[in-house]
Design an enzyme around this catalytic site. Structure first.
Site, short mmCIF file in Angstrom:
data_model
loop_
_atom_site.label_atom_id
_atom_site.label_comp_id
_atom_site.label_asym_id
_atom_site.label_seq_id
_atom_site.Cartn_x
_atom_site.Cartn_y
_atom_site.Cartn_z
N SER A 36 58.04 77.00 44.70
CA SER A 36 58.89 76.51 45.79
C SER A 36 58.15 75.46 46.62
O SER A 36 58.77 74.65 47.29
CB SER A 36 59.33 77.68 46.69
OG SER A 36 58.21 78.32 47.24
N PHE A 83 48.28 85.15 47.59
CA PHE A 83 48.36 83.95 48.44
C PHE A 83 49.80 83.58 48.78
O PHE A 83 50.04 82.91 49.78
CB PHE A 83 47.79 82.73 47.70
CG PHE A 83 46.31 82.74 47.48
CD1 PHE A 83 45.44 82.46 48.51
CD2 PHE A 83 45.78 83.04 46.23
CE1 PHE A 83 44.06 82.45 48.31
CE2 PHE A 83 44.41 83.04 46.02
CZ PHE A 83 43.55 82.74 47.05
N LYS A 87 54.15 78.77 54.95
CA LYS A 87 53.09 78.60 55.95
C LYS A 87 53.33 77.49 56.98
O LYS A 87 52.41 77.13 57.71
CB LYS A 87 51.78 78.36 55.24
CG LYS A 87 51.80 77.11 54.38
CD LYS A 87 50.41 76.68 53.94
CE LYS A 87 50.49 75.34 53.26
NZ LYS A 87 49.23 74.81 52.83
N SER A 127 45.15 85.17 58.46
CA SER A 127 44.88 83.94 59.21
C SER A 127 44.27 84.28 60.56
O SER A 127 44.58 85.32 61.15
CB SER A 127 46.21 83.21 59.42
OG SER A 127 46.07 82.20 60.39
N TYR A 152 55.77 82.49 61.65
CA TYR A 152 54.78 82.44 60.57
C TYR A 152 53.56 83.30 60.93
O TYR A 152 53.13 84.15 60.16
CB TYR A 152 54.34 80.98 60.30
CG TYR A 152 52.97 80.93 59.68
CD1 TYR A 152 52.78 81.27 58.34
CD2 TYR A 152 51.82 80.64 60.45
CE1 TYR A 152 51.51 81.31 57.78
CE2 TYR A 152 50.56 80.67 59.90
CZ TYR A 152 50.40 81.01 58.58
OH TYR A 152 49.15 81.08 58.04
N LYS A 156 51.80 87.25 59.45
CA LYS A 156 50.43 87.62 59.07
C LYS A 156 49.99 88.86 59.85
O LYS A 156 49.36 89.76 59.30
CB LYS A 156 49.46 86.46 59.33
CG LYS A 156 49.72 85.23 58.47
CD LYS A 156 49.49 85.53 56.98
CE LYS A 156 49.80 84.34 56.10
NZ LYS A 156 49.77 84.66 54.66
N PHE A 181 40.20 80.51 58.98
CA PHE A 181 40.28 79.63 60.14
C PHE A 181 41.03 78.36 59.68
O PHE A 181 42.17 78.49 59.26
CB PHE A 181 38.89 79.46 60.77
CG PHE A 181 38.61 80.67 61.66
CD1 PHE A 181 38.45 81.94 61.10
CD2 PHE A 181 38.62 80.57 63.04
CE1 PHE A 181 38.30 83.08 61.91
CE2 PHE A 181 38.46 81.70 63.86
CZ PHE A 181 38.31 82.95 63.28
N ASN A 202 49.62 69.93 60.03
CA ASN A 202 48.21 70.16 60.31
C ASN A 202 47.44 68.86 60.50
O ASN A 202 47.84 67.81 60.00
CB ASN A 202 47.57 70.99 59.18
CG ASN A 202 48.20 72.38 59.10
OD1 ASN A 202 48.80 72.72 58.10
ND2 ASN A 202 48.09 73.15 60.15
N PRO A 299 53.32 73.00 72.03
CA PRO A 299 53.49 74.39 72.47
C PRO A 299 52.83 75.36 71.48
O PRO A 299 52.94 75.18 70.27
CB PRO A 299 55.01 74.59 72.48
CG PRO A 299 55.59 73.23 72.50
CD PRO A 299 54.59 72.31 71.85
C1 UD1 Z 1 47.95 75.86 62.70
C2 UD1 Z 1 48.88 76.96 63.12
C3 UD1 Z 1 48.34 78.28 62.57
C4 UD1 Z 1 48.15 78.18 61.06
C5 UD1 Z 1 47.25 77.00 60.73
C6 UD1 Z 1 47.08 76.77 59.23
C7 UD1 Z 1 49.91 76.31 65.24
C8 UD1 Z 1 49.99 76.59 66.70
N1 UD1 Z 1 49.00 77.01 64.57
O1 UD1 Z 1 46.68 76.08 63.28
O2 UD1 Z 1 49.26 79.30 62.87
O3 UD1 Z 1 47.57 79.37 60.57
O4 UD1 Z 1 47.79 75.81 61.29
O5 UD1 Z 1 48.22 76.22 58.65
O6 UD1 Z 1 50.64 75.49 64.70
N2 UD1 Z 1 46.68 68.28 66.11
C9 UD1 Z 1 46.96 67.06 66.68
N3 UD1 Z 1 47.86 66.24 66.05
C10 UD1 Z 1 48.49 66.60 64.88
C11 UD1 Z 1 48.18 67.85 64.32
C12 UD1 Z 1 47.29 68.68 64.96
O7 UD1 Z 1 46.40 66.70 67.72
O8 UD1 Z 1 49.31 65.81 64.38
C13 UD1 Z 1 45.69 69.16 66.77
C14 UD1 Z 1 46.30 70.48 67.23
O9 UD1 Z 1 46.75 70.36 68.53
C15 UD1 Z 1 45.10 71.42 67.10
C16 UD1 Z 1 44.24 70.82 65.98
O10 UD1 Z 1 44.71 69.49 65.81
O11 UD1 Z 1 44.36 71.38 68.26
C17 UD1 Z 1 44.40 71.57 64.67
O12 UD1 Z 1 45.78 71.68 64.39
P1 UD1 Z 1 46.33 72.29 63.02
O13 UD1 Z 1 45.69 71.62 61.88
O14 UD1 Z 1 47.83 72.28 63.09
O15 UD1 Z 1 45.79 73.79 63.03
P2 UD1 Z 1 45.99 74.97 64.12
O16 UD1 Z 1 46.86 74.57 65.22
O17 UD1 Z 1 44.64 75.47 64.47
#
Ligand code: UD1
Length: 343
Positions: A36, A83, A87, A127, A152, A156, A181, A202, A299
């Site tokens: 998927s 796995f 996500k 996670s 999501y 977990k 992490f 991400n 948020p």
């Molecule tokens: C996110 C998810 C988490 C998930 C993990 C792996 C949220 C709140 N948390 O973690 O549940 O387990 O991904 O998939 O979504 N950032 C930017 N600009 C972007 C993207 C990210 O500034 O376009 C910043 C975010 O604010 C954060 C950091 O980069 O501070 C990492 O973000 P991200 O890669 O989405 O990971 P998490 O938020 O830690």
């Protein structure tokens, strides 16, 4: 050939890297994947990297009948690495039922099929999101879990609670839950890596897609957090280090070294990097400037997350060996390979 291992979601990002590590260590791998969010081409890539084509079963784990049938066929398997899950955080907020249904039904069906076929070891993909907004850094495994800000993340947390109740109720099955992490990076061959569908949520894929010209600019979500430069801090970990941790966990289960029927380990490096540090590190590695803009907070984001790695080091006998440069370089190589192939 060593034992047979069932890997659900083995065509996905972390799953495919783990399959290669298992094959390199002579395990016989059965991938179960519904494709998927992945492509059957991954099987060709795994074969080209490892020299072995894993067995493949296209099965939707939401169906117990289908899950039971495939587990029965492979009842000689010694362990399951689970796995398979959705996500995407934003998608889960829009469609929570899809997330609860997929991530929890599949876990329940896997556990039931394991029980019926006496496959007594399970490694579960958890996670760091289960810690919510933790008050103490680095985060140790005994820190309280909290309700997540997304469905999501909640799947977990609930999955870990299911595993706790299940392992308490019977003595046959032993489980290791691995709390990832922030996995980034790709295989050194440049042939497999993360393949986000649509706009990435991400940070790392967003950075590489911006540098590749697919996205116009990276939005940095807030620079008013109580951190060294105001942007949030995360513990980024190389996906191949993660894959190797699964091998250690598997060996621990197969050797019967686990001291309780449910063990939990953090998988991180123990080092935290801010969003701005990640941008600077990417610019240094790639040699090109990144277009970015500071915008509002996203948020649900927390200021700071990094792992205590002591338990994994002492008990699992595993620690990450790849540094941030390796992670970024391999992510960037993968992005460039991916795009040139699609042209
Ligand atoms: C996110 C998810 C988490 C998930 C993990 C792996 C949220 C709140 N948390 O973690 O549940 O387990 O991904 O998939 O979504 N950032 C930017 N600009 C972007 C993207 C990210 O500034 O376009 C910043 C975010 O604010 C954060 C950091 O980069 O501070 C990492 O973000 P991200 O890669 O989405 O990971 P998490 O938020 O830690």
């Amino acid at each position: 050939m060593k034992d047979k291992i069932i890997v659900t979601g083995g065509c996905g990002y972390i799953g495919s890297h783990t399959v290669i590590t298992l094959i390199h260590h002579n395990y016989e791998v059965v991938i179960i994947d519904d494709l998927s969010n992945s492509s059957p081409q991954i099987l060709d890539r795994i074969e080209s990297i490892s020299g072995v084509r894993p067995h493949f079963e296209q099965v939707d784990l939401k169906s117990f009948e289908a899950t039971q049938a495939v587990f029965k066929t492979h009842k000689d398997a010694k362990a399951v690495i689970h796995f398979a899950a959705h996500k995407a955080v934003a998608e889960s907020i829009q469609n929570p039922l899809m997330y609860y249904q997929n991530n929890l039904f599949s876990l329940l069906n896997v556990l039931k099929a394991q029980q019926e076929n006496s496959i007594n070891h399970l490694i579960f993909s958890s996670s760091a999101t289960v810690y919510g907004n933790p008050s103490k850094m680095p985060i140790t495994e005994d820190a309280p879990t909290q309700r997540s800000s997304s469905p999501y993340g909640n799947t977990k947390k609930i999955a870990e609670e299911i595993l706790e109740d299940f392992t308490n109720s019977q003595s046959e099955i032993s489980v290791i839950s691995l709390r990832y992490f922030n996995p980034i990076g790709a295989h050194a061959s440049g042939q497999i890596g993360e393949f986000p569908s649509g706009i990435p949520n991400n940070l790392m894929p967003y950075i590489t897609q911006t540098a590749a010209g697919i996205r116009e600019k990276l939005m940095v979500f807030g620079n008013d957090y109580p951190t060294k430069d105001g942007t949030p801090i995360r513990d980024y970990i190389h996906v191949v280090d993660l894959a190797e941790a699964h091998l250690k966990a598997l060996e621990r289960l197969l050797d019967a070294s686990a001291t309780s029927s449910l063990e939990v380990f953090n998988l991180g490096t123990g080092n935290g990097f801010s969003v701005l540090e990640m941008i600077k590190a990417f610019e240094a590695v790639s040699g090109r400037p990144l277009n970015y803009e500071i915008t509002d907070r996203r948020p649900g984001d927390v200021p700071e997350m990094f792992a205590s790695t002591t338990l994994a080091k002492n008990v699992l006998k595993w620690e990450a060996s790849r540094n941030l440069k390796d992670m970024i370089q391999s992510s960037w190589t993968w992005e460039q390979n991916l795009r040139s192939e699609l042209k």
